[in-house]
Design a protein around this motif. Structure first.
Motif, PDB file in Angstrom:
ATOM      1  N   UNK A  25      -5.818 -28.935  38.925  1.00  4.38           N
ATOM      2  CA  UNK A  25      -4.901 -28.125  38.142  1.00  4.38           C
ATOM      3  C   UNK A  25      -5.560 -27.797  36.816  1.00  4.38           C
ATOM      4  N   UNK A  26      -5.722 -26.536  36.541  1.00  2.48           N
ATOM      5  CA  UNK A  26      -6.278 -26.115  35.259  1.00  2.48           C
ATOM      6  C   UNK A  26      -5.149 -25.898  34.279  1.00  2.48           C
ATOM      7  N   UNK A  27      -5.332 -26.384  33.077  1.00  6.19           N
ATOM      8  CA  UNK A  27      -4.376 -26.117  32.021  1.00  6.19           C
ATOM      9  C   UNK A  27      -5.140 -25.554  30.843  1.00  6.19           C
ATOM     10  N   UNK A  28      -4.499 -24.694  30.090  1.00  4.44           N
ATOM     11  CA  UNK A  28      -5.206 -24.007  29.015  1.00  4.44           C
ATOM     12  C   UNK A  28      -4.950 -24.714  27.691  1.00  4.44           C
ATOM     13  N   UNK A  29      -6.019 -25.063  27.036  1.00  4.82           N
ATOM     14  CA  UNK A  29      -6.020 -25.596  25.685  1.00  4.82           C
ATOM     15  C   UNK A  29      -6.578 -24.445  24.854  1.00  4.82           C
ATOM     16  N   UNK A  30      -6.110 -24.237  23.645  1.00 11.98           N
ATOM     17  CA  UNK A  30      -6.535 -23.074  22.873  1.00 11.98           C
ATOM     18  C   UNK A  30      -7.975 -22.628  23.156  1.00 11.98           C
ATOM     19  N   UNK A  31      -8.075 -21.524  23.828  1.00 10.95           N
ATOM     20  CA  UNK A  31      -9.320 -20.838  24.149  1.00 10.95           C
ATOM     21  C   UNK A  31     -10.246 -21.596  25.090  1.00 10.95           C
ATOM     22  N   UNK A  32      -9.777 -22.663  25.700  1.00 14.15           N
ATOM     23  CA  UNK A  32     -10.606 -23.418  26.638  1.00 14.15           C
ATOM     24  C   UNK A  32      -9.827 -23.690  27.913  1.00 14.15           C
ATOM     25  N   UNK A  33     -10.495 -23.609  29.041  1.00 10.84           N
ATOM     26  CA  UNK A  33      -9.873 -24.023  30.298  1.00 10.84           C
ATOM     27  C   UNK A  33     -10.283 -25.474  30.534  1.00 10.84           C
ATOM     28  N   UNK A  34      -9.289 -26.340  30.729  1.00 12.63           N
ATOM     29  CA  UNK A  34      -9.547 -27.766  30.870  1.00 12.63           C
ATOM     30  C   UNK A  34      -9.013 -28.233  32.213  1.00 12.63           C
ATOM     31  N   UNK A  35      -9.846 -28.927  32.953  1.00 16.48           N
ATOM     32  CA  UNK A  35      -9.418 -29.544  34.201  1.00 16.48           C
ATOM     33  C   UNK A  35      -8.834 -30.909  33.850  1.00 16.48           C
ATOM     34  N   UNK A  36      -7.527 -31.049  34.001  1.00 23.39           N
ATOM     35  CA  UNK A  36      -6.871 -32.316  33.670  1.00 23.39           C
ATOM     36  C   UNK A  36      -7.517 -33.450  34.459  1.00 23.39           C
ATOM     37  N   UNK A  37      -7.860 -34.528  33.758  1.00 23.99           N
ATOM     38  CA  UNK A  37      -8.447 -35.694  34.396  1.00 23.99           C
ATOM     39  C   UNK A  37      -9.958 -35.692  34.448  1.00 23.99           C
ATOM     40  N   UNK A  38     -10.570 -34.537  34.216  1.00 22.04           N
ATOM     41  CA  UNK A  38     -12.039 -34.451  34.241  1.00 22.04           C
ATOM     42  C   UNK A  38     -12.586 -34.805  32.865  1.00 22.04           C
ATOM     43  N   UNK A  39     -12.528 -36.084  32.529  1.00 25.40           N
ATOM     44  CA  UNK A  39     -12.884 -36.538  31.193  1.00 25.40           C
ATOM     45  C   UNK A  39     -14.396 -36.609  31.001  1.00 25.40           C
ATOM     46  N   UNK A  40     -15.146 -36.815  32.075  1.00 24.70           N
ATOM     47  CA  UNK A  40     -16.605 -36.822  31.941  1.00 24.70           C
ATOM     48  C   UNK A  40     -17.178 -35.407  32.013  1.00 24.70           C
ATOM     49  N   UNK A  41     -16.320 -34.427  32.236  1.00 25.56           N
ATOM     50  CA  UNK A  41     -16.653 -33.000  32.199  1.00 25.56           C
ATOM     51  C   UNK A  41     -17.748 -32.613  33.190  1.00 25.56           C
ATOM     52  N   UNK A  42     -17.633 -33.155  34.422  1.00 26.28           N
ATOM     53  CA  UNK A  42     -18.604 -32.801  35.451  1.00 26.28           C
ATOM     54  C   UNK A  42     -18.041 -31.798  36.456  1.00 26.28           C
ATOM     55  N   UNK A  43     -16.821 -31.327  36.204  1.00 22.62           N
ATOM     56  CA  UNK A  43     -16.236 -30.312  37.068  1.00 22.62           C
ATOM     57  C   UNK A  43     -15.340 -30.849  38.165  1.00 22.62           C
ATOM     58  N   UNK A  44     -15.171 -32.180  38.246  1.00 19.69           N
ATOM     59  CA  UNK A  44     -14.293 -32.748  39.266  1.00 19.69           C
ATOM     60  C   UNK A  44     -13.611 -34.001  38.721  1.00 19.69           C
TER      61      UNK A  44
END
Length: 106
Positions: free
Chosen positions: A1-20
């Protein structure tokens, strides 16, 4: 689920930012919960995504994000094969985090 944070698309739960969202996010998620702020988190995980730990979109990661994070890991695990159960890893990590807090209060 993608959620929008000001000007950024953030994948909820993807804290290590590897895309999954997977077990690799657990340690960085715990770091986000215990960090004083985003800058403190980024000193430990410079490539991490602090906003990804804010599952409930309250403005910052907190204890209310733990249950939804586990749900995301469980849902992600049901789509993969041979994924270790994330619930036990999260419980161990939370116990360590609570112990760390008690030591800091002394």
């Amino acid at each position: 689920t993608l959620s929008v944070i000001p000007e950024l698309a953030v994948l909820k739960g993807d804290v290590d930012d590897d895309g999954s969202v997977n077990n690799l996010d657990i340690i960085s998620f715990i770091a986000a919960l215990s960090a004083a702020d985003e800058a403190a988190f980024l000193t430990q995980f410079p490539e991490g995504n602090y906003a990804g730990a804010d599952i409930d979109m309250s403005g910052s990661p907190d204890n209310l994000d733990i249950t939804p994070f586990i749900a995301l890991l469980t849902a992600a695990g049901s789509n993969a094969t041979a994924v270790p159960e994330p619930g036990s890893l999260v419980c161990i990590a939370l116990a360590l985090m609570m112990g760390r807090r008690r030591l800091m209060r002394r």
